[in-house]
Design a protein around this motif. Structure first.
Motif, PDB file in Angstrom:
ATOM      1  N   SER A 228       0.692  -1.227  -0.036  1.00 14.24           N
ATOM      2  CA  SER A 228      -0.115   0.161   0.134  1.00 14.24           C
ATOM      3  C   SER A 228       0.958   1.256  -0.033  1.00 14.24           C
ATOM      4  O   SER A 228       0.420   2.390  -0.238  1.00 14.24           O
ATOM      5  N   LEU A 229       1.994   1.207   0.158  1.00 16.00           N
ATOM      6  CA  LEU A 229       2.981   2.214   0.228  1.00 16.00           C
ATOM      7  C   LEU A 229       4.069   2.376  -0.799  1.00 16.00           C
ATOM      8  O   LEU A 229       4.897   3.313  -0.977  1.00 16.00           O
ATOM      9  N   THR A 230       3.895   1.473  -1.821  1.00 16.32           N
ATOM     10  CA  THR A 230       4.732   1.291  -2.858  1.00 16.32           C
ATOM     11  C   THR A 230       4.527   2.220  -3.915  1.00 16.32           C
ATOM     12  O   THR A 230       3.575   2.782  -3.952  1.00 16.32           O
ATOM     13  N   GLU A 231       5.765   3.012  -4.231  1.00 13.00           N
ATOM     14  CA  GLU A 231       5.540   4.281  -5.244  1.00 13.00           C
ATOM     15  C   GLU A 231       6.648   3.761  -6.473  1.00 13.00           C
ATOM     16  O   GLU A 231       7.342   3.040  -6.314  1.00 13.00           O
TER      17      GLU A 231
ATOM     18  N   ALA B 192      13.934   0.988  -0.518  1.00 15.88           N
ATOM     19  CA  ALA B 192      14.189  -0.511  -0.845  1.00 15.88           C
ATOM     20  C   ALA B 192      13.244  -0.657  -2.231  1.00 15.88           C
ATOM     21  O   ALA B 192      12.353  -0.368  -2.258  1.00 15.88           O
ATOM     22  N   PRO B 193      13.904  -1.603  -3.182  1.00 13.50           N
ATOM     23  CA  PRO B 193      13.027  -2.091  -4.347  1.00 13.50           C
ATOM     24  C   PRO B 193      11.734  -2.813  -3.621  1.00 13.50           C
ATOM     25  O   PRO B 193      11.946  -3.553  -2.588  1.00 13.50           O
ATOM     26  N   VAL B 194      10.593  -3.018  -4.499  1.00 12.03           N
ATOM     27  CA  VAL B 194       9.635  -3.648  -3.942  1.00 12.03           C
ATOM     28  C   VAL B 194       9.308  -4.584  -5.053  1.00 12.03           C
ATOM     29  O   VAL B 194       9.232  -4.311  -6.183  1.00 12.03           O
ATOM     30  N   VAL B 195       9.006  -6.004  -4.755  1.00 12.44           N
ATOM     31  CA  VAL B 195       8.842  -6.938  -5.899  1.00 12.44           C
ATOM     32  C   VAL B 195       7.380  -7.742  -5.289  1.00 12.44           C
ATOM     33  O   VAL B 195       7.053  -7.639  -4.192  1.00 12.44           O
ATOM     34  N   THR B 196       6.803  -8.163  -6.518  1.00 16.83           N
ATOM     35  CA  THR B 196       5.620  -8.812  -6.304  1.00 16.83           C
ATOM     36  C   THR B 196       5.975 -10.214  -5.928  1.00 16.83           C
ATOM     37  O   THR B 196       7.191 -10.763  -5.770  1.00 16.83           O
TER      38      THR B 196
ATOM     39  N   GLU C 264       8.217 -10.095  -9.667  1.00 16.65           N
ATOM     40  CA  GLU C 264       8.417  -8.979 -10.470  1.00 16.65           C
ATOM     41  C   GLU C 264       8.350  -7.604  -9.825  1.00 16.65           C
ATOM     42  O   GLU C 264       7.893  -7.475  -8.878  1.00 16.65           O
ATOM     43  N   ARG C 265       9.209  -6.529 -10.549  1.00 16.91           N
ATOM     44  CA  ARG C 265       9.487  -5.349  -9.919  1.00 16.91           C
ATOM     45  C   ARG C 265       8.131  -4.612  -9.872  1.00 16.91           C
ATOM     46  O   ARG C 265       7.440  -4.487 -10.748  1.00 16.91           O
ATOM     47  N   ALA C 266       7.966  -4.054  -8.728  1.00 19.78           N
ATOM     48  CA  ALA C 266       6.669  -3.137  -8.342  1.00 19.78           C
ATOM     49  C   ALA C 266       6.706  -1.749  -7.945  1.00 19.78           C
ATOM     50  O   ALA C 266       6.061  -0.873  -8.208  1.00 19.78           O
ATOM     51  N   GLY C 267       8.127  -1.339  -7.867  1.00 22.44           N
ATOM     52  CA  GLY C 267       8.558  -0.033  -7.373  1.00 22.44           C
ATOM     53  C   GLY C 267       9.366  -0.069  -6.276  1.00 22.44           C
ATOM     54  O   GLY C 267      10.270  -0.802  -6.038  1.00 22.44           O
ATOM     55  N   ARG C 268       9.238   0.878  -5.442  1.00 17.21           N
ATOM     56  CA  ARG C 268      10.042   1.010  -4.205  1.00 17.21           C
ATOM     57  C   ARG C 268       9.299   1.483  -2.915  1.00 17.21           C
ATOM     58  O   ARG C 268       8.161   2.131  -3.326  1.00 17.21           O
TER      59      ARG C 268
ATOM     60  N   ALA D  13      11.153   7.595   4.281  1.00 21.59           N
ATOM     61  CA  ALA D  13      10.263   8.785   4.558  1.00 21.59           C
ATOM     62  C   ALA D  13       8.926   8.497   4.738  1.00 21.59           C
ATOM     63  O   ALA D  13       8.292   8.829   5.600  1.00 21.59           O
ATOM     64  N   ARG D  14       8.412   7.474   3.636  1.00 18.00           N
ATOM     65  CA  ARG D  14       7.013   7.277   3.511  1.00 18.00           C
ATOM     66  C   ARG D  14       6.401   6.409   4.771  1.00 18.00           C
ATOM     67  O   ARG D  14       5.473   6.378   5.162  1.00 18.00           O
ATOM     68  N   LEU D  15       7.353   5.474   5.299  1.00 15.79           N
ATOM     69  CA  LEU D  15       7.246   4.742   6.041  1.00 15.79           C
ATOM     70  C   LEU D  15       7.006   5.264   7.556  1.00 15.79           C
ATOM     71  O   LEU D  15       6.262   5.284   8.244  1.00 15.79           O
ATOM     72  N   ILE D  16       7.932   6.086   7.930  1.00 11.44           N
ATOM     73  CA  ILE D  16       8.035   6.958   8.917  1.00 11.44           C
ATOM     74  C   ILE D  16       6.519   8.005   9.017  1.00 11.44           C
ATOM     75  O   ILE D  16       5.966   7.925  10.031  1.00 11.44           O
TER      76      ILE D  16
END
Length: 312
Positions: free
Chosen positions: A253-256, A286-290, A294-298, A302-305
């Motif tokens: 939900s926070l991946t951009e 950090a990179p985010v994958v499914t 598969e690459r989903a973004g990052r 700052a967004r987590l905080i």
């Protein structure tokens, strides 16, 4: 499903459980929390009639639990306790096979069930079937105890502080194993704990007990955001609340859009774990994958905080 209506228990003039009503949906995990003496263990033990209620009704899958003899009821309901409760002079195989043998299962069916459960709990049947409880580690004993509770394929599993005696690392692994197995078997679980972290880690719903009463019964996020009383608020803890809310959300939900260096996070990783890893590793993103890689973004620190701040 478990349906509890107006349930009370009185010992020597003292009310231990007072007028409790709740419904536990089939295939879900409900955790029961409260201080010592709040009535949570007595509530659990009334379901399988180890304790008889003073008043009220309990239905398991639509059937009144008083409709059959207590020993027959207990054979249909799995029961796992702190310290595992294994029979010390029986092997692992014999311990797990206890209830199926009482139910008169065929030997081949018992053999297949015990072996499948050992494999499910990552205990090699060839290595562990013939061992005795004293030859197992604490974590292995606990896994065998839960396997024994599941051996007769109960639709309902009652657990009373099942991981309380384990050290933190083994306890976390045991909790993860329970969640994995519950998703596979779709067993309805009612679990008593004094540990709020465990309650939020495992529970689809949380029942908060205080002085014999059910003071709130809701999904974890509702309890965190809208505690029903000062007592519930104190149980949750104002300092821990933002981080517990983070543990309920996932990185997805926070991946951009964007790139980041280093090891990738799966999008199913909790926001709390992602924040901890970024802080520990000194990374800003950090990179985010499914789940398929598969690459989903990052996801960024700052967004987590910001998410933690909004949660508080």
């Amino acid at each position: 499903m478990i349906e509890i209506e107006n349930l009370s228990k009185i010992y020597d003039g003292q009310t231990v459980v007072e007028n409790v009503s709740l419904k536990v949906p089939a295939g879900s995990i409900t955790t029961v929390v409260g201080t010592s003496g709040s009535g949570k263990t007595t509530l659990l033990r009334m379901i399988n009639r180890l304790v008889e209620p003073s008043s009220g009704t309990i239905r398991v899958n639509g059937e009144d639990n008083r409709a059959m003899a207590p020993h027959e009821l207990r054979r249909r309901i799995g029961y796992a306790i702190q310290g595992h409760g294994l029979f010390p002079h029986r092997t692992v195989f014999e311990n797990i096979a206890t209830v199926p043998r009482l139910l008169g299962w065929r030997r081949t069916r018992i053999y297949e069930k015990v072996h499948s459960l050992l494999e499910l709990f990552q205990l090699s049947p060839a290595d562990f079937s013939g061992r005795y409880p004293h030859e197992l580690s604490g974590g292995q004993q606990q896994r065998v105890g839960v396997a024994r509770a599941l051996a007769a394929e109960p639709s309902l599993l009652l657990m009373d502080e099942p991981f309380g005696a384990l050290d933190p690392i083994i306890r976390a692994k045991a909790q993860d194993d329970l969640l994995t197995i519950q998703r596979q078997l779709k067993t309805t679980i009612l679990l008593v704990t004094h540990d709020m972290e465990e309650a939020f880690q495992l529970g689809d719903r949380i029942a908060v007990m205080h002085a014999g009463r059910l003071v709130q019964y809701a999904k974890p996020e509702a309890i965190l955001r809208h505690p029903a009383s000062e007592f519930v608020s104190s149980m949750v803890g104002s300092v821990e609340r933002p981080f517990r809310l983070l543990s309920l959300g996932t990185v997805n939900s926070l991946t951009e859009p964007g790139e980041a260096q280093g090891d990738a996070f799966f999008e199913s990783l909790s926001q709390r774990d992602a924040l901890a890893r970024l802080l520990w590793e000194g990374r800003d993103a950090a990179p985010v994958v499914t789940e398929n890689g598969e690459r989903a973004g990052r996801v960024t620190l700052a967004r987590l905080i910001q998410s933690a701040s909004e949660a508080g």
